[in-house]
Design a protein around this motif. Structure first.
Motif, short mmCIF file in Angstrom:
data_model
loop_
_atom_site.label_atom_id
_atom_site.label_comp_id
_atom_site.label_asym_id
_atom_site.label_seq_id
_atom_site.Cartn_x
_atom_site.Cartn_y
_atom_site.Cartn_z
N ALA A 1 0.83 -1.21 0.00
CA ALA A 1 0.00 0.00 0.00
C ALA A 1 0.86 1.26 0.00
CB ALA A 1 -0.93 0.01 1.21
N LEU A 2 2.11 1.14 0.45
CA LEU A 2 3.03 2.29 0.46
C LEU A 2 3.70 2.53 -0.88
CD1 LEU A 2 4.96 1.93 3.85
CD2 LEU A 2 3.47 3.82 3.18
N LEU A 3 3.59 1.58 -1.80
CA LEU A 3 4.34 1.66 -3.06
C LEU A 3 4.06 2.95 -3.83
CD1 LEU A 3 6.36 0.29 -4.91
CD2 LEU A 3 4.47 -0.95 -5.97
N PRO A 4 2.80 3.39 -4.02
CA PRO A 4 2.58 4.65 -4.75
C PRO A 4 3.25 5.84 -4.07
CG PRO A 4 0.54 3.39 -4.59
CD PRO A 4 1.52 2.72 -3.69
N ASP A 5 3.19 5.91 -2.73
CA ASP A 5 3.80 7.03 -2.02
C ASP A 5 5.31 7.02 -2.17
OD1 ASP A 5 1.31 7.77 -1.25
OD2 ASP A 5 1.52 7.16 0.86
N VAL A 6 5.92 5.84 -2.03
CA VAL A 6 7.37 5.74 -2.14
C VAL A 6 7.82 6.05 -3.57
CG1 VAL A 6 9.34 4.16 -1.96
CG2 VAL A 6 7.54 4.12 -0.23
N SER A 7 7.07 5.59 -4.56
CA SER A 7 7.42 5.88 -5.96
C SER A 7 7.39 7.38 -6.22
CB SER A 7 6.45 5.17 -6.90
OG SER A 7 6.57 3.76 -6.77
N ARG A 8 6.38 8.07 -5.71
CA ARG A 8 6.31 9.52 -5.89
C ARG A 8 7.45 10.22 -5.16
NH1 ARG A 8 0.65 8.58 -5.68
NH2 ARG A 8 0.66 8.80 -3.42
N ALA A 9 7.79 9.74 -3.96
CA ALA A 9 8.87 10.38 -3.20
C ALA A 9 10.22 10.24 -3.90
CB ALA A 9 8.94 9.77 -1.80
N LEU A 10 10.44 9.11 -4.56
CA LEU A 10 11.73 8.87 -5.22
C LEU A 10 11.75 9.34 -6.67
CD1 LEU A 10 12.60 5.27 -3.92
CD2 LEU A 10 13.32 7.48 -3.00
N ALA A 11 10.64 9.84 -7.18
CA ALA A 11 10.57 10.23 -8.59
C ALA A 11 11.61 11.28 -8.96
CB ALA A 11 9.17 10.71 -8.94
N PRO A 12 11.80 12.39 -8.21
CA PRO A 12 12.85 13.36 -8.59
C PRO A 12 14.25 12.75 -8.57
CG PRO A 12 11.30 14.33 -7.02
CD PRO A 12 11.02 12.86 -7.04
N LEU A 13 14.52 11.91 -7.59
CA LEU A 13 15.83 11.25 -7.52
C LEU A 13 16.01 10.30 -8.69
CD1 LEU A 13 18.44 10.49 -6.03
CD2 LEU A 13 17.10 8.96 -4.58
N ASN A 14 15.00 9.54 -9.02
CA ASN A 14 15.08 8.62 -10.16
C ASN A 14 15.26 9.36 -11.49
OD1 ASN A 14 14.88 6.33 -8.63
ND2 ASN A 14 12.69 6.03 -8.95
N GLU A 15 14.68 10.55 -11.60
CA GLU A 15 14.82 11.33 -12.83
C GLU A 15 16.28 11.70 -13.08
OE1 GLU A 15 13.74 13.05 -16.29
OE2 GLU A 15 12.44 11.90 -14.94
N ARG A 16 17.02 11.99 -12.02
CA ARG A 16 18.44 12.33 -12.18
C ARG A 16 19.29 11.09 -12.44
NH1 ARG A 16 19.62 17.56 -10.68
NH2 ARG A 16 18.08 18.65 -9.38
N LEU A 17 18.85 9.93 -11.94
CA LEU A 17 19.67 8.72 -12.06
C LEU A 17 19.35 7.91 -13.31
CD1 LEU A 17 19.46 7.46 -8.35
CD2 LEU A 17 21.43 8.54 -9.45
#
Length: 438
Positions: A293-309
């Motif tokens: 159930a936390l997966l959508p929240d965690v994905s959104r939280a890491l989205a800016p970091l993932n964009e750079r990586l």
């Protein structure tokens, strides 16, 4: 015509249920149940963010709170209740009642044994139904462990009641509470398998499940001790005291089985709970089934970091949370317990900053990360983490000394930033001379 005299009817004996009900209302029993419920609810409320999203965490927290707090309370309240009749001089009156001694003792012990259990079960029901069920992702509550805790609490209340009858000193109750708290604490934190005999032993992995026989064995161990003490004290004639050997033997047998457990105790990995659930991003974000159930929240939280990586050589292919073995390209995710409340990620920026720190948390050997460039490299590492995932105000390390490098990173063009990050990911951060300076 003569009147027929009708003999008066004999008064019917009071129903057995009314006798039990009367006994349960005597003394401090109802207050004990209320005190146990309030103690557990207040304790659980204070730790709510840490257990509301997982059944296992809630069961573990209830288990520890019941053993360490409700257990000594049941001991002390039972002792006070047991000494009450002796202090009031009503023991002889009770002995004059036409009931067997064991039956009288069972009725007398009932408030000390049952009221703490009632308070514990009420608190457990509130926590599991109102505190976990609306927010949990998967799994199940381990109700068998809650039942085993109830048996342990009833046994402690019984032992306290018997101690109060044997030792009429008024300070026995508080001293018994202190001794019980210390004894339960020592047993719960023992480094050996003895800890699993304690009704307050702590377990901290959400992806485990207990052995099927552990809860019954634990109930037999604690319940057998209380029942053996009760029979040994109350059985008359004296030869009937030998019946106490039966529950005592059952308790010792169960204890022997528990003592043969390995260091990690009765808990075993649960493949279903640890099964990974992933999103479709790049890099992927994967959480365990119990945290899906936390997966959508965690994905959104890491989205800016993932964009750079994304797409960089040396960048992670997956962020993985949980106990699963890492594959090439996997990077572990930090625990989200401090950033989660009621099944939601409430501090996404803080969590993303922690993830960036974990990305560069190389385990350096003794002698590494030394030399004249070590201090400068520490500031560069801090600057890269802060640039990738800025920490919210008041969280994280002091970045004052790294502001120069942060400003340089922000002043680069996107192409220059990606080129620098590629070189940084390829470097061994345990060797300061290899870390590129922005």
């Amino acid at each position: 015509m003569t009147d027929t005299l009708t003999p008066p009817r004999e008064s019917a004996a009071p129903p057995r249920t009314s006798v039990v009900r009367t006994e349960l209302r005597r003394g401090v029993g109802p207050w004990t149940g209320a005190a146990v419920a309030v103690t557990l609810l207040v304790t659980m409320y204070g730790k709510a963010p840490g257990w509301q999203g997982r059944w296992t965490d809630a069961t573990d927290m209830l288990h520890v709170a019941t053993g360490m707090l409700a257990g000594p309370l049941a001991l002390a309240a039972g002792c006070w209740q047991g000494g009450r009749d002796r202090r009031r001089g009503t023991l002889e009156l009770l002995r004059s009642v036409p009931r067997g001694r064991l039956r009288r003792q069972l009725l007398a012990v009932a408030p000390s044994a049952l009221w703490p259990v009632a308070g514990q079960l009420c608190a457990a029901a509130v926590c599991l139904l109102a505190g976990v069920w609306p927010y949990v992702s998967g799994g199940r509550p381990y109700l068998e462990l809650v039942a085993a805790d109830a048996v342990a609490l009833a046994s402690l209340g019984t032992l306290g009641h018997l101690a109060g009858q044997v030792v009429p000193w008024r300070l026995t109750a508080p001293l018994l509470a202190v001794v019980g708290y210390v004894g339960l604490g020592i047993g719960a934190y023992s480094p050996t398998s003895v800890r699993w005999l304690s009704p307050a032993a702590e377990h901290s992995f959400a992806w485990d499940k207990p052995l099927w026989w552990y809860a019954p064995a634990s109930a037999a161990w604690t319940g057998g001790l209380g029942l053996a003490a009760l029979v040994a004290y109350a059985a008359r004639p004296a030869r009937l005291r030998l019946l106490a050997v039966v529950p005592l033997a059952l308790a010792l047998t169960a204890a022997g089985a528990i003592l043969r457990l390995p260091e990690h105790g009765p808990w075993r990995p649960d493949p279903e709970a640890a099964r990974l659930v992933c999103d479709g991003g790049s890099p992927q974000v994967c959480l365990t089934s119990v945290d899906r159930a936390l997966l959508p929240d965690v994905s959104r939280a890491l989205a800016p970091l993932n964009e750079r990586l994304r797409g960089l050589p040396g960048a992670p292919t997956r962020w993985v949370g949980g106990p699963t073995g890492a594959l090439p390209g996997d990077v572990g995710l930090p625990g989200a317990d401090q950033d989660v409340a009621r099944g939601r990620l409430v501090h996404p920026e803080r969590y993303a900053n922690s993830a960036a720190q974990w990305l560069f948390s190389d385990t350096c050997r003794p002698g590494d990360f030394t030399g004249p460039d070590a201090e400068r490299t520490s500031l560069v590492n801090l600057a890269v983490v802060e640039w990738l995932a800025p920490a919210p105000p008041g969280y994280g390390a002091d970045t004052t000394g790294a502001q120069m490098y942060i400003a340089r990173l922000k002043a680069m063009s996107p192409a220059e930033q990606r080129a620098y990050l590629t070189r940084y990911l390829a470097a061994d951060t345990c060797r300061p001379e290899e870390v590129p300076i922005p």
